[in-house]
Design a protein around this motif. Structure first.
Motif, PDB file in Angstrom:
ATOM      1  N   UNK A 247       0.781  -1.108  -0.026  1.00 38.12           N
ATOM      2  CA  UNK A 247      -0.106   0.100   0.194  1.00 38.12           C
ATOM      3  C   UNK A 247       1.011   1.124  -0.050  1.00 38.12           C
ATOM      4  N   UNK A 248       1.469   1.474  -1.004  1.00 37.64           N
ATOM      5  CA  UNK A 248       2.688   2.463  -1.236  1.00 37.64           C
ATOM      6  C   UNK A 248       2.363   3.976  -1.188  1.00 37.64           C
ATOM      7  N   UNK A 249       1.013   4.220  -1.149  1.00 32.34           N
ATOM      8  CA  UNK A 249       0.539   5.374  -1.161  1.00 32.34           C
ATOM      9  C   UNK A 249      -0.673   5.655  -0.389  1.00 32.34           C
ATOM     10  N   UNK A 250      -0.439   6.436   0.742  1.00 34.34           N
ATOM     11  CA  UNK A 250      -1.242   6.737   2.131  1.00 34.34           C
ATOM     12  C   UNK A 250      -1.461   5.208   2.531  1.00 34.34           C
ATOM     13  N   UNK A 251      -0.494   4.865   3.065  1.00 34.57           N
ATOM     14  CA  UNK A 251      -0.355   3.463   3.716  1.00 34.57           C
ATOM     15  C   UNK A 251      -1.458   3.033   4.604  1.00 34.57           C
ATOM     16  N   UNK A 252      -2.150   2.076   4.724  1.00 30.60           N
ATOM     17  CA  UNK A 252      -2.842   1.385   5.778  1.00 30.60           C
ATOM     18  C   UNK A 252      -1.797   0.219   6.536  1.00 30.60           C
ATOM     19  N   UNK A 253      -1.522   0.469   7.794  1.00 32.96           N
ATOM     20  CA  UNK A 253      -2.023   1.613   8.811  1.00 32.96           C
ATOM     21  C   UNK A 253      -1.016   2.987   9.167  1.00 32.96           C
ATOM     22  N   UNK A 254       0.145   2.918   8.463  1.00 35.87           N
ATOM     23  CA  UNK A 254       1.280   3.963   8.895  1.00 35.87           C
ATOM     24  C   UNK A 254       1.045   5.335   8.149  1.00 35.87           C
ATOM     25  N   UNK A 255       0.297   5.421   7.101  1.00 36.20           N
ATOM     26  CA  UNK A 255       0.008   6.546   6.484  1.00 36.20           C
ATOM     27  C   UNK A 255       1.097   7.385   5.502  1.00 36.20           C
ATOM     28  N   UNK A 283      -6.440   4.255  -0.830  1.00 32.41           N
ATOM     29  CA  UNK A 283      -6.496   5.477  -0.200  1.00 32.41           C
ATOM     30  C   UNK A 283      -5.567   6.389  -0.914  1.00 32.41           C
ATOM     31  N   UNK A 284      -5.022   5.893  -2.147  1.00 33.68           N
ATOM     32  CA  UNK A 284      -4.135   7.091  -2.895  1.00 33.68           C
ATOM     33  C   UNK A 284      -4.634   8.436  -3.193  1.00 33.68           C
ATOM     34  N   UNK A 285      -6.019   8.405  -3.459  1.00 31.69           N
ATOM     35  CA  UNK A 285      -6.687   9.575  -3.794  1.00 31.69           C
ATOM     36  C   UNK A 285      -6.790  10.530  -2.763  1.00 31.69           C
ATOM     37  N   UNK A 286      -6.345  10.064  -1.333  1.00 32.40           N
ATOM     38  CA  UNK A 286      -6.544  10.872  -0.281  1.00 32.40           C
ATOM     39  C   UNK A 286      -5.184  11.573   0.184  1.00 32.40           C
ATOM     40  N   UNK A 287      -4.175  11.371  -0.618  1.00 34.15           N
ATOM     41  CA  UNK A 287      -3.130  11.966  -0.327  1.00 34.15           C
ATOM     42  C   UNK A 287      -3.418  13.517  -0.126  1.00 34.15           C
ATOM     43  N   UNK A 288      -2.517  14.107   0.865  1.00 39.11           N
ATOM     44  CA  UNK A 288      -2.833  15.514   1.293  1.00 39.11           C
ATOM     45  C   UNK A 288      -1.902  16.241   0.183  1.00 39.11           C
ATOM     46  N   UNK A 289      -1.016  15.929  -0.697  1.00 38.25           N
ATOM     47  CA  UNK A 289      -0.239  16.751  -1.361  1.00 38.25           C
ATOM     48  C   UNK A 289      -0.897  16.602  -2.880  1.00 38.25           C
ATOM     49  N   UNK A 290      -0.790  17.937  -3.575  1.00 35.69           N
ATOM     50  CA  UNK A 290      -1.502  17.764  -4.971  1.00 35.69           C
ATOM     51  C   UNK A 290      -0.481  18.135  -5.796  1.00 35.69           C
ATOM     52  N   UNK A 291      -0.393  17.695  -7.058  1.00 34.27           N
ATOM     53  CA  UNK A 291      -1.354  16.707  -7.655  1.00 34.27           C
ATOM     54  C   UNK A 291      -0.760  15.407  -6.856  1.00 34.27           C
ATOM     55  N   UNK A 292      -1.867  14.420  -6.806  1.00 37.10           N
ATOM     56  CA  UNK A 292      -1.601  13.110  -5.940  1.00 37.10           C
ATOM     57  C   UNK A 292      -0.386  12.372  -6.392  1.00 37.10           C
ATOM     58  N   UNK A 293       0.307  11.698  -5.528  1.00 38.81           N
ATOM     59  CA  UNK A 293       1.511  10.872  -5.948  1.00 38.81           C
ATOM     60  C   UNK A 293       1.148   9.631  -6.988  1.00 38.81           C
ATOM     61  N   UNK A 294       2.325   9.273  -7.888  1.00 43.26           N
ATOM     62  CA  UNK A 294       2.206   8.508  -8.851  1.00 43.26           C
ATOM     63  C   UNK A 294       2.018   7.097  -8.177  1.00 43.26           C
ATOM     64  N   UNK A 295       1.390   6.203  -9.124  1.00 46.66           N
ATOM     65  CA  UNK A 295       1.286   4.615  -8.444  1.00 46.66           C
ATOM     66  C   UNK A 295       2.653   3.952  -9.020  1.00 46.66           C
ATOM     67  N   UNK A 296       2.705   2.828  -8.498  1.00 48.23           N
ATOM     68  CA  UNK A 296       3.757   1.849  -9.079  1.00 48.23           C
ATOM     69  C   UNK A 296       3.235   1.495 -10.396  1.00 48.23           C
ATOM     70  N   UNK A 297       1.998   1.213 -10.588  1.00 46.46           N
ATOM     71  CA  UNK A 297       1.360   0.933 -11.704  1.00 46.46           C
ATOM     72  C   UNK A 297       1.863   1.674 -13.106  1.00 46.46           C
TER      73      UNK A 297
END
Lengths: 472, 472
Positions: A247-255, A283-297
């Protein structure tokens, strides 16, 4: 000293004395004006001074709040799980945790529920109403296995935000991210296989692995930068690992949000060892930075990344609308989708598609990001204020889950049972470990409303923990 | 001879000559009255005479129809599959069949779609509208794993119709019967196990077994009384079978209802060999007899029967609302439900619960039973009329699926490809066999509307088959 300077000094003192606590709302301009017998504009000027001193900050349409203090509790250190394949236990504890869903009266600090009460969700009801009015028999019939074309088109567009270019035909709609993960694991692994996971790791994923007879190697994970690439490499050299689940973007549970370089490094490892990556981006789209971080995909060139996501955390979990982009495992994923649920509920797919298409989703995301970020400030303050010294608290960069680490000698499991009798439910850290580690940790949901009930519950929790701490 | 006797004789002659064919609607009273220059009551009297002679029969609000002729084509004989454990193939063919769902222009004789256009389904839209209006945030949040209490209460009541006494807590709501079956199989079996199935057997179930690495022993099945108890006993003696999967009431694809004595005999066998029974009752409520037949589950004393069902065939498949009553496997079923989809879409659960609670469901069932029974008469007529001699046709006792067996030398697989080019889609029998048998058979959906398009398509199909037959 002018009147407004006088008032500003008075308020600053009160904040310092803790009369207005960090994260708390200050009295309204009107109230202060009548309390102190000064004009509205005097109060406004006083507030401006405090704002300049960064003691308080305004929130649109909500008034002024005491700025959270800069001194943060330390973050948890790199985790140190047993780095060998283990079988997953803990189902009874997970089930116990989940049955809390039924109990409407309890305060669900342990849940993964998003806030579904914000005004920006209202258009979803309008879209649903419109669909009902049209009475299209399409809604009643079987959908095709991979889901509604209109929805897949919208998802493909959304994925561009994470720099991921896919077509609607690359996507399979699922019954939430749960089904997506379940499909991904089954598309890649068989019973007896080994997969690598972050530690701590979402208990749902681990229960899937358990059910499919798959063992896990838990990899040390940093609460700010994610899975240790070095430890992962070591594990890949040592064990015949089939896939890594992240869960690399907005990790559950570490954030945390894994830095881009680390995301690339993990993909490189996956290529070198020819393993699949199951990327949980729920949770990726709930990143507090904008634009949201990229995915590994988005970096994936040979289809080895299976991206799993859903609208459950960003919009509403009860809709059960998620998706998977299974890359080279597309055919197997389609087979798994067919045998697991056949197809996805049509009505909610249509409602979500319209909600996104009409621009409501991006508006809602903006709102939720702000909302959770503010909640994070307030909840962090509360935790610092009410919990004993010596705790470590994660600094989530997105989502609405916080990880709290207490001193090692404290066992939260019995504490959680006492809290339960007071209708307070928490997620004990051991749920998120294959082998029952992290009994001194807990995951806290800060999507809960910040009101007196929540604060009182957190205070009670803190007091109970402090008592145990003092007696230990 | 009076005017009405004269008219009756004339109409009887026309029916005999085949001008009005079996199952066809006769001209309206008004039309006949103006065609023959006689009064309305004369026509009515003429129709009454024909009705007394059982040449025609009235349908409420639809007029008079030619009564289907009594001479029926023979029913298929007991099937004779290879009675040893085999691995399941055919996924490509199943997928090909299922992708037809997307093709709105085609006539889907091969599908398992119910008719969702009847007036008695309308209240479902009203219930949905009411739910939307209330905007309960309960709809948006996660549901508990086993589903909404209100729905489980209604399901428990419905199950009394099949003499099955269960409590809401015995039920787990699922994403359609598909998820119920998937859960049932995984709750009972592991990879490498062997299960017994009817032959032919629903392709969805077999694809699940395939995905889970389970082998099947296909048991000879009679098109009127169901699985051969003797053959099943023999198989149980010979192989380490873990479970038997049955559709004993309104079988898919054969349409039989197993006599109660046979249901009991199968349960006795299961007890003797200590195996589980997975009972797929998804068509059970569409039995043409009233009250509906009992389930094997209703006889279950030691929790070895896992009953799977849904509202997909009786109400609307797009809702994806089904259920499982897993008996002694409850805990495992809960775990499987959790890891497969987490929970079920809340909105459609609520809509169905209200639809049932307000009495609409029983009214709808009555309507659908009548409707499918009439369709069966008409479709049987058409098949007899347009298909070559020498075919066998099942006599479904419920549901909306018919099984047609052509002479053994005919291979329907290439025929189905030709038909596909004409936008006619059929389900070739081999889909319903683990090892590709029944290439001379097909399953026909008679929930399709009986209109000129359907009749023409069936005629074309019959002609094509006749051509192949003559050339063979």
């Amino acid at each position: 000293m002018t009147r407004y300077q006088h008032l500003a000094t008075l308020l600053a003192e009160r904040i310092e004395q803790g009369l207005y606590r960090s994260g708390e709302r200050l009295p309204s301009v009107r109230n202060l004006s009548s309390e102190h017998g000064v004009s509205i504009s005097t109060v406004q000027q006083a507030y401006h001074i405090l704002e300049d001193r960064q003691l308080i900050s305004p929130q649109p349409r909500s008034g002024y709040f005491v700025t959270p203090q800069k001194s943060q509790p330390p973050v948890p250190a790199l985790t140190r799980p047993a780095q060998r394949p283990v079988e997953i236990t803990q189902w009874d504890a997970v089930l116990e945790q989940l049955t809390g869903r039924e109990d409407a009266g309890s305060i669900a600090f342990g849940s993964g529920f998003p806030d579904v009460t914000q005004a920006t969700i209202k258009p979803l009801w309008r879209e649903m109403s419109r669909i009902v009015q049209h009475q299209e028999s399409e809604i009643l019939g079987y959908d095709c296995i991979n889901g509604k074309q209109v929805l897949r088109e919208q998802i493909a567009r959304l994925m561009l935000d994470s720099r991921c270019v896919v077509t609607p035909d690359d996507i399979v709609v699922t019954t939430g991210c749960h089904e997506a993960l379940s499909i991904a694991i089954r598309a890649v692994c068989e019973a007896g296989d080994i997969v690598a996971v972050e530690s701590p790791c979402f208990h749902g994923t681990m229960q899937m692995l358990r059910a499919f007879g798959i063992k896990v190697v838990e990899i040390p994970t940093d609460s700010e930068t994610g899975i240790s690439v070095e430890a992962l490499e070591l594990a890949l050299e040592q064990w015949p690992i089939k896939a890594v689940i992240l869960v690399p973007t907005c990790n559950n549970p570490l954030g945390f949000i894994m830095p881009d370089a680390r995301k690339k490094a993990v993909l490189n490892l996956a290529q070198r060892f020819d393993i699949a990556i199951i990327e949980d981006d729920v949770y990726g789209e709930l990143a507090y930075e904008y634009p949201r971080p990229m995915t590994i995909k988005s970096l994936d060139v040979d289809g080895r990344v299976l991206l799993c996501s859903s609208f459950s955390k960003t919009l509403a979990p009860g809709l059960r609308v998620g998706w998977i982009v299974p890359g080279r495992y597309f055919d197997r994923a389609m087979h798994m989708k067919y045998i697991v649920t056949g197809s996805t509920t049509t009505f909610t797919q249509m409602a979500v598609a319209e909600f996104v298409r009409n621009g409501h989703y991006h508006r809602h995301l903006r709102r939720m990001r702000q909302h959770y970020q503010r909640n994070l400030d307030i909840f962090t303050c509360w935790v610092r204020h009410y919990f004993p010294c010596g705790i470590c608290v994660s600094r989530p960069q997105g989502g609405f889950l916080m990880w709290i680490e207490l001193p090692e000698e404290i066992d939260i499991v019995p504490i959680s049972e006492v809290l339960r009798q007071h209708n307070i439910r928490i997620a004990v850290g051991s749920l998120l470990s294959a082998s029952g580690k992290y009994r001194n940790c807990m995951r806290l949901n800060y999507a809960l409303p910040f009101n007196t009930t929540t604060e009182t519950a957190l205070r009670d929790m803190g007091e109970l923990i402090s008592q145990v701490f003092e007696n230990s």
